[in-house]
Write a protein that holds these residues in place. Structure first.
Motif, PDB file in Angstrom:
ATOM      1  N   UNK A  54       7.017   9.115 -10.743  1.00  0.00           N
ATOM      2  CA  UNK A  54       6.813   9.530  -9.367  1.00  0.00           C
ATOM      3  C   UNK A  54       6.353   8.332  -8.547  1.00  0.00           C
ATOM      4  N   UNK A  55       7.002   8.087  -7.448  1.00  0.00           N
ATOM      5  CA  UNK A  55       6.704   6.926  -6.618  1.00  0.00           C
ATOM      6  C   UNK A  55       5.755   7.290  -5.473  1.00  0.00           C
ATOM      7  N   UNK A  56       4.811   6.403  -5.235  1.00  0.00           N
ATOM      8  CA  UNK A  56       3.890   6.520  -4.106  1.00  0.00           C
ATOM      9  C   UNK A  56       3.806   5.161  -3.432  1.00  0.00           C
ATOM     10  N   UNK A  57       3.111   5.132  -2.291  1.00  0.00           N
ATOM     11  CA  UNK A  57       2.888   3.852  -1.627  1.00  0.00           C
ATOM     12  C   UNK A  57       1.504   3.831  -1.016  1.00  0.00           C
ATOM     13  N   UNK A  58       0.991   2.617  -0.871  1.00  0.00           N
ATOM     14  CA  UNK A  58      -0.309   2.357  -0.255  1.00  0.00           C
ATOM     15  C   UNK A  58      -0.173   1.009   0.445  1.00  0.00           C
ATOM     16  N   UNK A  59      -0.852   0.822   1.549  1.00  0.00           N
ATOM     17  CA  UNK A  59      -0.819  -0.476   2.235  1.00  0.00           C
ATOM     18  C   UNK A  59      -2.181  -1.143   2.069  1.00  0.00           C
ATOM     19  N   UNK A  60      -2.158  -2.452   1.817  1.00  0.00           N
ATOM     20  CA  UNK A  60      -3.378  -3.195   1.515  1.00  0.00           C
ATOM     21  C   UNK A  60      -3.443  -4.480   2.335  1.00  0.00           C
ATOM     22  N   UNK A  84       3.131   6.808 -12.935  1.00  0.00           N
ATOM     23  CA  UNK A  84       3.142   6.968 -14.388  1.00  0.00           C
ATOM     24  C   UNK A  84       2.892   5.640 -15.097  1.00  0.00           C
ATOM     25  N   UNK A  85       3.069   4.526 -14.371  1.00  0.00           N
ATOM     26  CA  UNK A  85       2.884   3.204 -14.968  1.00  0.00           C
ATOM     27  C   UNK A  85       1.607   2.500 -14.505  1.00  0.00           C
ATOM     28  N   UNK A  86       1.182   2.767 -13.287  1.00  0.00           N
ATOM     29  CA  UNK A  86      -0.035   2.146 -12.757  1.00  0.00           C
ATOM     30  C   UNK A  86      -0.668   3.112 -11.758  1.00  0.00           C
ATOM     31  N   UNK A  87      -1.966   3.246 -11.847  1.00  0.00           N
ATOM     32  CA  UNK A  87      -2.662   4.224 -10.994  1.00  0.00           C
ATOM     33  C   UNK A  87      -3.106   3.607  -9.667  1.00  0.00           C
ATOM     34  N   UNK A  88      -3.333   4.479  -8.712  1.00  0.00           N
ATOM     35  CA  UNK A  88      -3.894   4.063  -7.433  1.00  0.00           C
ATOM     36  C   UNK A  88      -5.257   3.404  -7.667  1.00  0.00           C
ATOM     37  N   UNK A  89      -6.023   3.951  -8.570  1.00  0.00           N
ATOM     38  CA  UNK A  89      -7.346   3.402  -8.894  1.00  0.00           C
ATOM     39  C   UNK A  89      -7.234   1.950  -9.376  1.00  0.00           C
ATOM     40  N   UNK A  90      -6.266   1.659 -10.223  1.00  0.00           N
ATOM     41  CA  UNK A  90      -6.069   0.285 -10.704  1.00  0.00           C
ATOM     42  C   UNK A  90      -5.639  -0.630  -9.566  1.00  0.00           C
ATOM     43  N   UNK A  91      -4.734  -0.165  -8.723  1.00  0.00           N
ATOM     44  CA  UNK A  91      -4.281  -0.985  -7.591  1.00  0.00           C
ATOM     45  C   UNK A  91      -5.452  -1.342  -6.681  1.00  0.00           C
TER      46      UNK A  91
END
Length: 169
Positions: free
Chosen positions: A1-7, A53-60
Motif C-alpha cells: 500500500x502506497x502513502x506519501x508524506x512531505x518533509x 509494507x516495506x517502511x513505516x511512517x514512524x521510520x521515515x
C-alpha cells in the motif's frame, strides 16, 4: 500500500538523497512546499512516496529527525522550514503522536512543525536527483555523504546498500 508524506528541514538536495537511499521509498519529488496560514510561503522540501509494507511512517520520521537540525532554529528557517507536511487530518494526528514519542531521544526540544500540505512546486529538472547525478561534487561529499553515512550506520536495516555501496568502507 502506497502513502506519501512531505518533509522539509534542510537543503532539498540532501533530503532527496536520504530518502532515495531507503528501501521501501518508491519515489521522491524534490521541490518547494507551502502549507496554510502563517506557513503559506514555499520552503525547500520533498514529497516521499513509500510502501508501508516495506517502511513505516514512524521510520521515515525518525530518519528525518536525525538527518536535519530538528532541534535548532536558525536564520534560514524560512527557506529550510523544519516540517512534516501531512495530507490529511488523520495523518497529522499520527505524525504528532509519533513525534511526541521521539522527543525523549533528543536532549533539546524538537522544533519541527506538523503542517497540512497545501501546494507543491517541483524543482527544475536540472537539479532533480541531484546527488545521484553528481555524487563527486564537493557539495555532495561535504553535506550529503555524512547524512547518507548516518543512514547506513543508524538505519542500516532500511538503507538500500546497493545505492550506497560507494560509501561502505
Amino acid at each position: 500500500m502506497s502513502q506519501k508524506i512531505a518533509l522539509g528541514g534542510g537543503c532539498h538536495w540532501c533530503t532527496e538523497a536520504v530518502y532515495q537511499s531507503l528501501k521501501g521509498v518508491t519515489k521522491v519529488e524534490q521541490g518547494y512546499v507551502a502549507s496554510v496560514n502563517d506557513n503559506n510561503t514555499f520552503s525547500e522540501a520533498v514529497i516521499v512516496h513509500f510502501n508501508v509494507k516495506e517502511i513505516s511512517l514512524k521510520t521515515l520520521i525518525k530518519v528525518h529527525l536525525y538527518t536535519h537540525k530538528s532541534t535548532s532554529s536558525h536564520s534560514m528557517r524560512d527557506k529550510y522550514r523544519s516540517a512534516i507536511y501531512t495530507f490529511s487530518e488523520k495523518q497529522k494526528e499520527d505524525v504528532s503522536i509519533i513525534l511526541e514519542g521521539f522527543q525523549n531521544l533528543f536532549e533539546n526540544k524538537l522544533i519541527i512543525k506538523v503542517l497540512l500540505f497545501n501546494t507543491f512546486k517541483a524543482s527544475r529538472e536540472q537539479i532533480a536527483n541531484y546527488y545521484y547525478k553528481n555524487p563527486n561534487k564537493p557539495f555532495c561529499k561535504t553535506f550529503i555523504n555524512p547524512k547518507l553515512k548516518l543512514v547506513l550506520n543508524r538505519f542500516s536495516k532500511h538503507a538500500d546498500k546497493a545505492k550506497l555501496n560507494h560509501l561502505i568502507e
